[in-house]
Scaffold this active site. Structure first.
Site, PDB file in Angstrom:
ATOM      1  CG  HIS A   1     -11.615  -5.181  -2.273  1.00 57.64           C
ATOM      2  ND1 HIS A   1     -12.210  -6.150  -3.060  1.00 57.64           N
ATOM      3  CD2 HIS A   1     -10.262  -5.625  -1.941  1.00 57.64           C
ATOM      4  CE1 HIS A   1     -11.396  -6.964  -3.417  1.00 57.64           C
ATOM      5  NE2 HIS A   1     -10.302  -6.779  -2.578  1.00 57.64           N
TER       6      HIS A   1
ATOM      7  CG  ASP B   1     -14.942  -6.667  -4.856  1.00 63.79           C
ATOM      8  OD1 ASP B   1     -14.708  -7.186  -3.633  1.00 63.79           O
ATOM      9  OD2 ASP B   1     -14.634  -5.509  -5.217  1.00 63.79           O
ATOM     10  CG  HIS B   2     -12.228 -11.328  -1.397  1.00 65.45           C
ATOM     11  ND1 HIS B   2     -11.287 -10.378  -1.815  1.00 65.45           N
ATOM     12  CD2 HIS B   2     -12.110 -11.103   0.002  1.00 65.45           C
ATOM     13  CE1 HIS B   2     -10.559  -9.709  -0.867  1.00 65.45           C
ATOM     14  NE2 HIS B   2     -10.912 -10.350   0.304  1.00 65.45           N
TER      15      HIS B   2
HETATM   16  C1  BG6 Z   1      -7.094  -8.469  -2.014  1.00 66.62           C
HETATM   17  C2  BG6 Z   1      -5.940  -7.822  -2.410  1.00 66.62           C
HETATM   18  O1  BG6 Z   1      -7.967  -8.446  -2.937  1.00 66.62           O
HETATM   19  O2  BG6 Z   1      -7.799  -8.237  -0.693  1.00 66.62           O
HETATM   20  C3  BG6 Z   1      -4.997  -7.919  -1.044  1.00 66.62           C
HETATM   21  O3  BG6 Z   1      -5.257  -7.921  -3.470  1.00 66.62           O
HETATM   22  C4  BG6 Z   1      -5.553  -7.562   0.291  1.00 66.62           C
HETATM   23  O4  BG6 Z   1      -3.801  -7.022  -1.372  1.00 66.62           O
HETATM   24  C5  BG6 Z   1      -6.841  -8.219   0.373  1.00 66.62           C
HETATM   25  O5  BG6 Z   1      -4.731  -7.950   1.405  1.00 66.62           O
HETATM   26  C6  BG6 Z   1      -7.549  -8.166   1.744  1.00 66.62           C
HETATM   27  O6  BG6 Z   1      -8.616  -9.000   2.021  1.00 66.62           O
HETATM   28  P1  BG6 Z   1      -9.145  -9.306   3.282  1.00 66.62           P
HETATM   29  O7  BG6 Z   1     -10.520 -10.194   3.071  1.00 66.62           O
HETATM   30  O8  BG6 Z   1      -8.011  -9.855   3.968  1.00 66.62           O
HETATM   31  O9  BG6 Z   1      -9.624  -7.927   3.861  1.00 66.62           O
END
Ligand code: BG6
Length: 477
Positions: A237, A174-175
């Site tokens: 997230h 989960d980034h």
């Molecule tokens: C991803 C989603 O996991 O997270 C995307 O699939 C989204 O739809 C993105 O744009 C958002 O990540 P960040 O790091 O740009 O807030």
């Protein structure tokens, strides 16, 4: 710092994630001297390419995503690490070649398999990897989201992978967990005396967690339309952000102690009945405004789609610390600004000498990484009148170290074999369990999603959700 040697096999190497994030982030780590000099990257996919074809694609589609420290020299030394192999996940013989390639060139026993593919390929890939012994204890497997589309499909994926890999070999990405400012919530809370004593229902009136995006669905209409904001952002997230805010202090920082505490938060989220969903959850879609298209006009989106591009939820956590405190969660595409933040609105001081003011703490993950406390201070001049002021901690100024992008940081965690920033199976399944009544209610609801103008702060219904409790979203405070 000791660098661990590695062989990283990326399935789906020609795909969007590999091109946009994985390879550029590996370059960034390389450029910063954070990859073992012999560490190797093996791109694999179904496409019939050789290494030089693949490198030509990387040159064209991936290099443009490198954000800092680009030099031709570093780039040339980076691409030396890369090889390509055609592997069809359903063709066992291809896995023999894969094993030979990994083993023949390997000077390390640290093998990482990154499955950056659709989840339907996970089961055959794992089975075929296991058949050639690429599931031994020295192999780690990284699973990219979405891990399922609902509870049963997520259980199925986890069960399939578990047939061949032990839980401690599995890195579910989960980034958001790679973001410095989210990780910072733990030291902020448990490494200081300021916050923890008031981090509870006695002092906190409400909590808001927001991930707002300015972008629309871009070229991902096809994926997004079967996914929607709840699956794309909330189940993963937003719930991870919630866990960091709401969890109790873990016994230690070991992966399982941290994950045990996160699991307890998700398990304590009050389950919702369908009637609760009607009352506590708002879904909406953006509609055209000025020069911007509406969701239904985006490429590959059916004209009658009901997929939500925005969701707001009033949640509660049934633990002694949080009983009765509303947690407002929201995320959306095509909103007025890009931001990800956690807001603690404190209760008003009662019968305060200077009036009944309410403090607020905002932890911002992006665009800026800051922690700001709204306080009341003396107004300049005669008399002791007060005014609001912000005490701001700019995390960017706390260190001169380069701040890595989330994926880079997580890839380095995988290489070093640290699991605490990855999700355990039970946490993820609990999160699915909690969102299920929302998915079910929507699937059966005759009521269409609310709408909001592109580039606004979302539908009015989301304001009403907070108004029931006498609260407002941060941008209106
Ligand atoms: C991803 C989603 O996991 O997270 C995307 O699939 C989204 O739809 C993105 O744009 C958002 O990540 P960040 O790091 O740009 O807030």
């Amino acid at each position: 710092q000791k660098l661990n040697n590695f062989d990283m096999v990326i399935f789906g190497a020609t795909g969007d994630l590999a091109m946009r994030k994985l390879l550029p982030c590996l370059y960034q780590a390389h450029a910063a001297g954070l990859l073992h000099p012999q560490g190797r990257i093996l791109g694999v996919s179904r496409s019939q390419l050789n290494t030089s074809d693949f490198l030509a694609k990387v040159e064209k589609d991936s290099k443009i995503h490198i954000k800092q420290h680009f030099t031709d020299e570093l780039w040339q030394s980076f691409i030396q690490r890369i090889q390509y192999l055609t592997v069809d996940v359903n063709t066992p013989e291809h896995f023999q070649t894969l094993r030979q390639t990994v083993q023949s060139r390997s000077q390390t026993d640290n093998v990482i398999i990154y499955l950056s593919t659709a989840p339907k390929f996970f089961a055959p890939a794992c089975k075929n990897l296991a058949e050639v012994g690429l599931n031994a204890d020295n192999v780690r497997i990284v699973l990219e989201k979405p891990l399922g589309t609902d509870l049963p499909s997520s259980q199925q994926i986890n069960a399939d992978v578990a047939q061949y890999f032990k839980e401690e070999q599995i890195y579910r990405i989960d980034h958001y967990l790679g973001k410095e400012s989210l990780q910072n919530v733990l030291p902020l809370r448990f490494g200081n005396v300021f916050f923890e004593p008031i981090w509870n229902k006695d002092f906190v009136k409400s909590v808001q967690i927001t991930i707002a995006e300015q972008l629309g669905v871009e070229e991902r209409g096809e994926f997004y339309d079967i996914t929607g904001a709840l699956r794309d952002m909330v189940q993963n997230h937003i719930i991870q952000m919630l866990c960091f805010v709401a969890m109790e202090q873990p016994k230690s920082l070991s992966a399982d102690d941290v994950r045990d505490e996160k699991l307890k938060v998700v398990a304590a989220l009050k389950p919702m009945t369908s009637a609760d969903v009607d009352k506590n959850v708002v879904r909406a879609q953006y509609v055209a405004h000025e020069s911007q298209k509406g969701y239904l006009q985006e490429n590959n989106v059916p004209a009658n789609s009901r997929t939500e591009t925005y969701v707001a939820i009033r949640a509660e956590i049934d633990t002694p610390r949080w009983q009765g405190v509303p947690f407002y969660l929201r995320t959306g595409k095509r909103l007025a600004a890009r931001s990800a933040e956690i807001v603690l609105n404190f209760k008003e001081q009662e019968n305060g000498l200077f009036g009944n003011h309410a403090n607020r703490l905002v932890i911002s993950l992006q665009p800026d990484e800051t922690v700001s406390a709204k306080m009341f201070v003396k107004q300049v001049g005669n008399g002791l009148n007060v005014q609001a002021a912000e005490m701001v901690l700019d995390m960017g100024k706390t260190s001169n170290e380069r701040r890595a992008e989330a994926y880079e940081l997580l890839l380095r965690e995988v290489i070093d074999g640290r699991l605490s920033l990855f999700n355990r199976r039970d946490e993820l399944e609990k999160a699915w369990e909690w969102v299920m009544p929302i998915l079910e209610n929507w699937a059966n609801s005759p009521i269409a999603p609310h709408t909001y103008a592109a580039s606004s702060w979302g539908p009015k219904a989301a304001q009403d959700l907070l108004a029931q409790d006498g609260n407002v979203w941060l941008e209106e405070q």
